[in-house]
Design a protein around this motif. Structure first.
Motif, mmCIF file in Angstrom:
data_model
loop_
_atom_site.group_PDB
_atom_site.id
_atom_site.type_symbol
_atom_site.label_atom_id
_atom_site.label_comp_id
_atom_site.label_asym_id
_atom_site.label_seq_id
_atom_site.Cartn_x
_atom_site.Cartn_y
_atom_site.Cartn_z
ATOM 1 N N LYS A 175 51.156 22.983 32.290
ATOM 2 C CA LYS A 175 52.317 22.587 32.366
ATOM 3 C C LYS A 175 53.292 23.665 31.673
ATOM 4 C CE LYS A 175 50.863 17.904 31.200
ATOM 5 N NZ LYS A 175 50.867 16.745 30.244
ATOM 6 N N VAL A 176 54.587 23.433 31.687
ATOM 7 C CA VAL A 176 55.465 24.581 31.480
ATOM 8 C C VAL A 176 55.729 24.354 29.691
ATOM 9 C CG1 VAL A 176 57.813 25.309 31.375
ATOM 10 C CG2 VAL A 176 56.743 24.287 33.595
ATOM 11 N N TRP A 205 62.418 21.616 31.546
ATOM 12 C CA TRP A 205 61.217 21.782 32.147
ATOM 13 C C TRP A 205 60.095 21.463 31.255
ATOM 14 C CZ3 TRP A 205 60.730 20.715 37.213
ATOM 15 C CH2 TRP A 205 61.878 20.959 37.964
ATOM 16 N N LEU A 206 60.267 21.628 29.920
ATOM 17 C CA LEU A 206 59.340 22.070 29.192
ATOM 18 C C LEU A 206 58.216 20.600 29.286
ATOM 19 C CD1 LEU A 206 61.035 23.193 25.994
ATOM 20 C CD2 LEU A 206 60.011 24.401 27.776
ATOM 21 N N GLN A 207 56.797 20.985 29.201
ATOM 22 C CA GLN A 207 55.745 20.239 29.495
ATOM 23 C C GLN A 207 55.705 19.205 30.517
ATOM 24 O OE1 GLN A 207 53.215 19.922 27.050
ATOM 25 N NE2 GLN A 207 54.408 21.578 26.168
ATOM 26 N N ARG A 208 56.360 19.892 31.607
ATOM 27 C CA ARG A 208 56.344 19.227 32.909
ATOM 28 C C ARG A 208 55.523 20.279 33.899
ATOM 29 N NH1 ARG A 208 62.507 18.071 34.952
ATOM 30 N NH2 ARG A 208 61.497 17.249 36.902
ATOM 31 N N PRO A 209 54.846 19.568 34.893
ATOM 32 C CA PRO A 209 53.765 20.281 35.707
ATOM 33 C C PRO A 209 54.397 21.425 36.465
ATOM 34 C CG PRO A 209 53.673 17.840 35.840
ATOM 35 C CD PRO A 209 55.068 17.976 34.996
ATOM 36 N N VAL A 210 53.783 22.439 36.852
ATOM 37 C CA VAL A 210 54.304 23.534 37.486
ATOM 38 C C VAL A 210 54.513 23.179 38.732
ATOM 39 C CG1 VAL A 210 51.916 24.446 38.219
ATOM 40 C CG2 VAL A 210 53.832 26.172 38.068
ATOM 41 N N ALA A 211 53.989 22.002 39.340
ATOM 42 C CA ALA A 211 54.095 21.663 40.890
ATOM 43 C C ALA A 211 55.520 21.198 40.961
ATOM 44 C CB ALA A 211 53.048 20.766 41.141
ATOM 45 N N GLU A 246 65.062 39.194 32.450
ATOM 46 C CA GLU A 246 64.085 38.779 33.316
ATOM 47 C C GLU A 246 63.790 37.354 33.355
ATOM 48 O OE1 GLU A 246 60.904 40.965 31.509
ATOM 49 O OE2 GLU A 246 61.281 42.897 32.394
ATOM 50 N N GLY A 247 63.441 36.850 34.215
ATOM 51 C CA GLY A 247 62.986 35.281 34.616
ATOM 52 C C GLY A 247 61.647 35.096 33.931
ATOM 53 N N VAL A 248 61.394 34.232 32.987
ATOM 54 C CA VAL A 248 60.030 34.003 32.536
ATOM 55 C C VAL A 248 59.701 32.597 32.484
ATOM 56 C CG1 VAL A 248 58.749 34.256 30.318
ATOM 57 C CG2 VAL A 248 60.453 35.982 31.009
ATOM 58 N N VAL A 249 58.339 32.252 32.923
ATOM 59 C CA VAL A 249 57.853 30.917 32.769
ATOM 60 C C VAL A 249 56.518 30.995 32.060
ATOM 61 C CG1 VAL A 249 57.080 31.047 35.073
ATOM 62 C CG2 VAL A 249 57.335 28.859 33.931
ATOM 63 N N LEU A 250 56.043 30.127 31.196
ATOM 64 C CA LEU A 250 54.903 30.248 30.488
ATOM 65 C C LEU A 250 54.174 28.863 30.923
ATOM 66 C CD1 LEU A 250 52.788 31.766 28.579
ATOM 67 C CD2 LEU A 250 53.994 30.809 26.732
ATOM 68 N N LEU A 251 52.909 28.951 31.058
ATOM 69 C CA LEU A 251 52.286 27.782 31.499
ATOM 70 C C LEU A 251 51.070 27.567 30.601
ATOM 71 C CD1 LEU A 251 52.649 28.000 35.522
ATOM 72 C CD2 LEU A 251 54.136 26.927 34.003
ATOM 73 N N VAL A 255 52.106 27.500 41.486
ATOM 74 C CA VAL A 255 50.798 26.807 41.676
ATOM 75 C C VAL A 255 49.738 27.878 41.976
ATOM 76 C CG1 VAL A 255 49.554 25.017 42.201
ATOM 77 C CG2 VAL A 255 51.768 24.717 41.981
ATOM 78 N N ARG A 256 50.045 28.438 42.992
ATOM 79 C CA ARG A 256 48.659 29.264 43.459
ATOM 80 C C ARG A 256 48.574 30.500 42.762
ATOM 81 N NH1 ARG A 256 51.132 28.746 48.764
ATOM 82 N NH2 ARG A 256 51.983 30.715 48.410
ATOM 83 N N GLU A 257 49.871 31.175 42.154
ATOM 84 C CA GLU A 257 49.481 32.194 41.301
ATOM 85 C C GLU A 257 48.954 31.735 39.983
ATOM 86 O OE1 GLU A 257 49.956 35.482 41.520
ATOM 87 O OE2 GLU A 257 50.755 35.417 43.251
ATOM 88 N N PHE A 258 49.351 30.604 39.422
ATOM 89 C CA PHE A 258 48.677 30.138 38.103
ATOM 90 C C PHE A 258 47.248 29.899 38.327
ATOM 91 C CE2 PHE A 258 47.293 26.113 35.963
ATOM 92 C CZ PHE A 258 47.397 26.488 34.778
ATOM 93 N N GLU A 259 46.712 29.243 39.322
ATOM 94 C CA GLU A 259 45.342 29.025 39.701
ATOM 95 C C GLU A 259 44.592 30.335 39.846
ATOM 96 O OE1 GLU A 259 45.278 26.394 43.078
ATOM 97 O OE2 GLU A 259 45.998 24.796 41.921
ATOM 98 N N ALA A 260 45.144 31.227 40.515
ATOM 99 C CA ALA A 260 44.487 32.729 40.617
ATOM 100 C C ALA A 260 44.181 33.195 39.431
ATOM 101 C CB ALA A 260 45.101 33.663 41.584
#
Length: 1021
Positions: A63-64, A84-90, A53-58, A107-112
């Motif tokens: 920040k990643v 990409w660690l500690q870089r902005p999700v944008a 699976e693809g995973v990203v944790l913010l 970005v939208r999913e994170f903010e929601a």
């Protein structure tokens, strides 16, 4: 900063040291914790890269914190996951390359999630490379108190999605299956029925559906109970289905699969019927038929080959030799059949031979046949054998030989010439009489070398007659001359008919009987008959011509102012003239009857109206005589009296009977009636009766009144007048029409004449407005009058001038032709018998005028002929209509009006209406027909003129018959009578009228050939 309480102790140096040590411990612990965290993060990142699976944790700031390798591969992120660690999700969103709508999605999913604190699961993400991802977004509690991390997890569900799509497509197969499919639960509940089954079900009525459905349920129940498939056939109305029932015991349901076998059963039935048909034929065939295999064993024999059923059964599987041994046939017979079998097998050709078979009634002769039938591999599969019992034929052939010898003897004994010629003109059979006549062949062959000799013309006639029989298949009967070396001419009556030989060749059978003596006698009789006919024609002409003048002048005189005495004298003149005309007509009718030339028309008319109009003048005559006249119209008993027949002849019968009644009745009553007798779908039967109270007829005198020129009593003619022909003519006319003239009479009390006729029915024509005579229709017209009798010219001129017609007169045909060449006329009145040039020849000359309009001037024949058939000859010669002398003013006027009107309507010499209807708008078809006509007709016209010039009327008839369909197809105008006369030209007739018909026809065709090219399309013209 608050002050320390006074009670607090001041920290000591030991306390500071202890605190410092504690701080160092904590820093070491923190460093260890950071190192452990780093190891944990690295280990987490390491393990995350091995996830599918693809995973990203913010974190809460977007920040990643974690990004694995599958995520980068899914979305086409070029940098490695660790970068990409500690870089902005944008920034991560901007780096995504495989999802066109993903640039701001992270970005939208994170903010929601941060705002709602609620997770979302199972949202599909479609990548540009066709892959489909399932995304979950989950909020996670961070280590820092009050902080929230966001985890986005992506699973590749492309294969699952494809499998689901395939599964969905497969799930539609039963519904799309063109064969009906259904499923029943164990309790009979319908679980599934596809569209084909639903349509089949809807096609039945309720009662039929209930029966069919119960049969299906019973089959499903039985299959499930036995856990065994079932097969049955069920009819849905006219359609038959084979049903396969498949039980699924564990699932407690049954599938039923239906396959339509209607056409298959029909084919099977047809094949069964066909097989039965062929077997029936073979069984009933009066020919010995057998089938053998490659080892010469019998596989089949029909009853004609082996009549005994038990013997037929034994025969199957036995060989030819065994068959002959069983029935004690000679061994040579078996050897011959075996030899023929092998020959047919080797040559693969039909083998035919004759053999002699013993029989209780004596030996029988058979014609045997063997035909090898090979299989797909080329090896012998069957041997078909069939035999014909030709014993009777052999005997018949011998009898035929004997009969042929006998027939030849008979034919040689017959004095008539009997012969057969083939298509090349060679004699293939001749009897003795023909062989004797053939002795003159050397002389005729030499004489025929001169194409203009009599013998050459005779030979051409023989050849043309043979060619006509071969070409048309028609039998012809003709008279042929045969000139001998001495110059003597023999005459033969020859019948030639087509004779088809067994091989299909067509030959000509001729039978010629010597009629030289009969010809001489016939010519003498014909000369006498012709003399009588000429006498009648001349008498008619010589009487009608002055009579026309008498009645014509009397008519003109009646238009002047006359005193009463003059009117009485004029009345006597006109009455005497009409009486003389009636006598002349009676004599001519009797002449026609005795010569067999009595003519009957076939036209539709109203029998009641026609008879009523005929009797009306006689009713006035009876009233003037002081007699009471009673009439019973036919319409009182027959509402529809339209029939097909000759109204003139029927009126003539009734006029004769009523005239006699008026003549022989001095006082009392005359009754005339028409009565309905009966009818069928096609014919009407009526009776007409004429009753008078006259002098009556004695019983012994009744038969005499029907004899020609005979009266019942010697003084009748002196007392009442007349020729005594009326009743004789009436009886013949009634008999010719299929009836019988009857009479009932009593002396002094009167007579009743009656006759019954059965005539074909006719449709009543549609009502139309009557033509209104316009006495000014001819004003200003110019008419040429060709008449040699001056008085008749005066009569005609007076009539014409009264109608304001300009009249030019010609005393003979030659002058008429010259005047026509110099002037344009609207109509020509043409007498037939004139000096210098008769009317027929003058008409032919006029029709040949180079100006097409001038050549087609309407010509009205003024005839004093004796026979109606003469009128047909005049029409064939190119005249437009005929008028018999003496004629009434109204009749002449109406004829002229009609001719002027028809001339105005006729712009061309043909009418392509029928051809264009046949072509259905295809101009290419019309062009093709016209080009064919233009290519062939000129040559035919030339042949017609040459044949007519040689008096070869047989050839003329052939040519006219050949082109007749073309004339009809192109609607050539004004040639029907000419064609009719010339088609009969091979029979005896007048050369003068035929030449006139030829001139008219060929001139007309010349004009058609000149005008037709204008009808071609522009590219063809």
């Amino acid at each position: 900063m608050s002050e320390l309480p006074s009670s607090a102790a001041t920290p000591s140096l030991a306390d500071f040291a202890q605190a410092q040590a504690r701080i160092e411990q904590l820093e070491q612990a923190l460093q260890l914790a950071h190192q452990a965290k780093k190891v944990a993060d690295e280990r987490m990142a390491y393990y995350a890269n091995y996830l599918t699976e693809g995973v990203v944790l913010l974190n809460a700031e977007g920040k990643v914190l974690l990004l694995n390798k599958p995520f980068c591969e899914f979305f086409g992120v070029s940098d490695s996951a660790g970068q990409w660690l500690q870089r902005p999700v944008a920034e991560l969103s901007a780096a995504i390359g495989l999802c066109c709508d993903q640039s701001q999605q992270l970005v939208r999913e994170f903010e929601a999630v941060v705002q709602s604190g609620q997770p979302s699961y199972g949202k599909q993400v479609h990548l540009t490379n066709g892959r489909i991802l399932d995304r979950d977004v989950v909020p996670l509690q961070a280590l820092e108190v009050g902080s929230t991390n966001v985890l986005l997890r992506y699973r590749d569900i492309t294969s699952q999605h494809q499998a689901a799509a395939e599964l969905q497509a497969m799930s539609r197969i039963p519904e799309q299956n063109p064969n009906p499919v259904l499923r029943f639960r164990k309790n009979g509940e319908l679980l599934f029925a596809n569209a084909a089954l639903r349509g089949l079900r809807d096609s039945l009525d309720a009662d039929s559906l209930a029966l069919v459905w119960q049969s299906l349920l019973d089959a499903a129940t039985q299959a499930l109970a036995t856990n065994a498939p079932q097969t049955l056939e069920i009819a849905f109305g006219p359609r038959l289905f084979r049903v396969k029932v498949m039980p699924f015991a564990a699932e407690e349901y049954t599938n039923l699969y239906l396959q339509e076998i209607t056409e298959q059963r029909e084919v099977e039935l047809q094949m069964a019927n066909q097989r039965q048909f062929y077997e029936t034929i073979l069984d009933e065939l009066p020919v010995e038929v057998v089938m053998l295999d490659a080892e010469q064993r019998y596989l089949y024999a029909n009853p004609y080959a082996v009549p005994n059923a038990e013997a037929r059964t034994w025969l199957l599987g036995h060989t030819i030799t065994e068959f002959c041994q069983r029935y004690q046939y000679p061994l040579t017979l078996a050897e011959q059949r075996v030899r023929m079998f092998e020959e047919a097998q080797q040559d693969e050709q039909l083998v035919i031979w004759d053999d002699i078979t013993p029989h209780p009634d004596g030996v029988r002769c058979h014609q045997r046949h063997y035909k090898a039938i090979a299989g797909p591999d080329g090896a012998l599969q069957f041997m078909l054998g069939y035999g014909l019992d030709i014993t009777d034929r052999v005997k018949a052939q011998q009898q035929l030989l004997d009969e042929q010898k006998f027939t030849q003897q008979v034919l040689d004994t017959i004095p008539s010439l009997i012969y057969v010629r083939d298509a090349a003109g060679n004699l293939v059979f001749r009897n003795h009489a023909m062989r004797q006549l053939q002795e003159f062949r050397p002389y005729r062959a030499k004489a025929a070398q001169d194409a203009n000799s009599i013998v050459a013309r005779e030979e051409r006639e023989y050849t043309a007659a043979d060619a006509h029989v071969l070409a048309t298949g028609e039998e012809i009967k003709k008279e042929d001359p045969y000139t001998l070396p001495s110059g003597e001419v023999l005459w033969f009556q020859t019948i030639k008919r087509p004779l088809r030989r067994p091989d299909g060749a067509m030959e000509v059978l001729g039978v010629s009987t010597d009629i030289t003596d009969l010809k001489a006698a016939t010519e003498a009789a014909e000369a006498a008959a012709k003399a009588r006919e000429n006498f009648l024609a001349n008498m008619s002409h010589e009487i009608r011509t002055p009579l026309n003048g008498v009645l014509g002048m009397a008519g003109q005189l009646a238009k002047t102012n006359l005193n009463e005495r003059q009117q009485e004298l004029l009345k006597v003149i006109r009455s005497s003239g009409q009486h003389l005309l009636g006598i002349l007509n009676d004599v001519l009718d009797m002449a026609k009857i005795t010569s067999g030339k009595l003519e009957f028309e076939q036209t539709a008319f109203n029998l009641c109206d026609s008879m009523g109009q005929a009797v009306e003048p006689l009713a006035l005559l009876a009233t003037e005589k002081g007699l009471e006249f009673k009439g019973t119209p036919l319409r009182e008993s027959c509402p529809n009296s339209w029939v097909v027949g000759d109204p003139f002849r029927l009126n003539q019968i009734l006029i004769n009977l009523v005239s006699n009644a008026v003549k022989f009745t001095e006082r009392g009553t005359i009754s005339v009636g028409g009565y309905y007798v009966g009818e069928t779908e096609t014919h009407l039967t009526t009776e007409f009766r004429v009753t008078d109270t006259g002098i009556g007829i004695a019983p012994d005198k009744i038969d005499r009144i029907f004899e020609g020129f005979t009266q019942a009593y010697a003084d009748t003619t002196r007392r009442f007048g007349g020729t005594g022909l009326g009743l004789s003519i009436s009886r013949v006319l009634v008999e010719k029409l299929g009836g019988l003239l009857k009479v009932e009479s009593e002396v002094g009390r009167g007579s009743t004449f009656s006759f019954t006729l059965t005539l074909p029915k006719a449709e009543a024509p549609r009502a139309k407005k009557e033509d209104v005579v316009d006495n000014g229709s001819l004003a200003g017209r110019r008419i040429l009058l060709a008449e040699d009798n001056e008085i008749n010219r005066d009569v005609a001129r007076l009539m014409l001038e009264e109608w304001q017609v300009q009249v030019d007169e010609a005393p003979d045909g030659l002058v008429a032709v010259e005047m026509h060449a110099a002037n344009a006329y609207d109509v020509i009145l043409m007498d037939i018998q004139m000096p210098n040039m008769n009317g027929l020849e003058a008409t032919a000359r006029i029709r040949q005028h180079p100006n097409a309009v001038r050549a087609q001037v309407p010509i009205l024949a003024l005839t004093a002929n004796a026979f109606r058939a003469d009128n047909e000859l005049y029409l064939a010669a190119g005249m437009n209509d005929c008028l018999a002398k003496p004629f009434e003013e109204d009749a002449l006027y109406q004829k002229l009006v009609d001719l002027v009107a028809s001339a105005a309507q006729t712009a061309r010499s043909y009418d392509l209406t029928s051809l264009r209807e046949l072509a259905r708008g295809k101009q290419t078809f019309v062009d093709k027909i016209i080009r064919s006509f233009l290519r062939n007709i000129p040559e035919t016209v030339q042949e017609l003129r040459l044949a007519a010039g040689d008096s070869n009327w047989t050839r003329v008839a052939e040519l006219v018959h050949h082109i007749k369909p073309n004339l009809v197809q192109l609607g050539v105008e004004g040639v029907d009578e000419a064609v009719k006369q010339l088609e009969q030209a091979r029979h005896p007739g007048s050369s003068e009228t035929r030449l006139a018909a030829i001139a008219h026809l060929t001139t007309r065709l010349d004009r058609v050939v000149q005008e037709l090219p204008s009808e071609l399309s522009s590219e063809e013209a």
